[in-house]
Design a protein around this motif. Sequence first.
Motif, PDB file in Angstrom:
ATOM      1  N   ARG A   1      15.634 -13.223  29.287  1.00  0.00           N
ATOM      2  CA  ARG A   1      16.518 -12.772  30.368  1.00  0.00           C
ATOM      3  C   ARG A   1      17.324 -13.943  30.920  1.00  0.00           C
ATOM      4  N   GLU A   2      16.669 -15.098  31.084  1.00  0.00           N
ATOM      5  CA  GLU A   2      17.354 -16.271  31.626  1.00  0.00           C
ATOM      6  C   GLU A   2      18.505 -16.693  30.709  1.00  0.00           C
ATOM      7  N   GLN A   3      18.253 -16.703  29.394  1.00  0.00           N
ATOM      8  CA  GLN A   3      19.318 -17.091  28.467  1.00  0.00           C
ATOM      9  C   GLN A   3      20.454 -16.086  28.480  1.00  0.00           C
TER      10      GLN A   3
ATOM     11  N   SER B   1      26.022 -15.141  29.776  1.00  0.00           N
ATOM     12  CA  SER B   1      26.991 -14.282  30.450  1.00  0.00           C
ATOM     13  C   SER B   1      27.861 -15.074  31.415  1.00  0.00           C
ATOM     14  N   VAL B   2      27.240 -15.929  32.237  1.00  0.00           N
ATOM     15  CA  VAL B   2      28.032 -16.665  33.228  1.00  0.00           C
ATOM     16  C   VAL B   2      28.915 -17.721  32.553  1.00  0.00           C
TER      17      VAL B   2
ATOM     18  N   GLN C   1      24.842 -25.109  34.592  1.00  0.00           N
ATOM     19  CA  GLN C   1      23.889 -25.961  35.298  1.00  0.00           C
ATOM     20  C   GLN C   1      23.583 -25.405  36.691  1.00  0.00           C
ATOM     21  N   ILE C   2      24.609 -24.953  37.389  1.00  0.00           N
ATOM     22  CA  ILE C   2      24.388 -24.370  38.715  1.00  0.00           C
ATOM     23  C   ILE C   2      23.494 -23.138  38.606  1.00  0.00           C
ATOM     24  N   PHE C   3      23.718 -22.347  37.568  1.00  0.00           N
ATOM     25  CA  PHE C   3      22.901 -21.140  37.405  1.00  0.00           C
ATOM     26  C   PHE C   3      21.482 -21.463  36.950  1.00  0.00           C
ATOM     27  N   ARG C   4      21.290 -22.551  36.232  1.00  0.00           N
ATOM     28  CA  ARG C   4      19.910 -22.965  35.934  1.00  0.00           C
ATOM     29  C   ARG C   4      19.157 -23.215  37.239  1.00  0.00           C
ATOM     30  N   ASP C   5      19.835 -23.864  38.174  1.00  0.00           N
ATOM     31  CA  ASP C   5      19.227 -24.108  39.483  1.00  0.00           C
ATOM     32  C   ASP C   5      18.978 -22.800  40.230  1.00  0.00           C
ATOM     33  N   GLN C   6      19.926 -21.863  40.124  1.00  0.00           N
ATOM     34  CA  GLN C   6      19.749 -20.560  40.765  1.00  0.00           C
ATOM     35  C   GLN C   6      18.505 -19.857  40.235  1.00  0.00           C
TER      36      GLN C   6
END
Length: 214
Positions: free
Chosen positions: A89-91, A96-97, A113-118
């Motif tokens: 799901r994370e990938q 997508s983003v 990178q920002i979404f990894r933090d999210q």
Amino acid sequence: MQLTLSTRRALIAGAAAALLFTGAGGAVAAPAGPAAAAPSPAVPAAARAHSPYAALRPLAALSAERLATGDLVAAAKWGTGSPIDDPAREQQVLDSVAEQARQLGADPAATVQIFRDQIEANKIVQRGLHRRWDADPSQAPAERPDLGEVRKEINRINTELVRAIAASAPARSAPSCHPLLALAGAGVRHARHLDPLHTVALARSLSSVCGEAG
């Protein structure tokens, strides 16, 4: 001694959390519903009117809104044996983003990178709530949300967040980014009455927002 990127991000997140915690005494748990729109009285009017602050505030607000879905995901997974970590799901989210960022002419790598933090921040909330419910089952949710419906809401917020990232590129690379982002985060913490768990998670979610100033 030169700091590694991961160490620098950790220090930034720690500093942001320290500022966000200012005045946090008596805060209550983060609600899953919409946040109040009013900024914190502690945020100077001049900062609120400053254009980089105006560009960064939506990032903090949307991050907090996304974190609120962590409460719902935690409730959906509670007692089911479903792991909090979901690499597939994370990938899917990161792919997508990244594509949405490309379509907007934004930087896909920075967006990812920002979404990894999210994602990591959301898991901080989930783990914290599961620990809380393990310790005191009376606090556990009585109903289990539909995870599919929750993910639809997360996808909606993701799209808005990608747009906010794209729109804030100059503010994110400016020397003023870190202090203004901290002010924005403090305002969001105040408006949403975030508890310590969600405050720490919010700081984690914003730790890569500010790029390297030139």
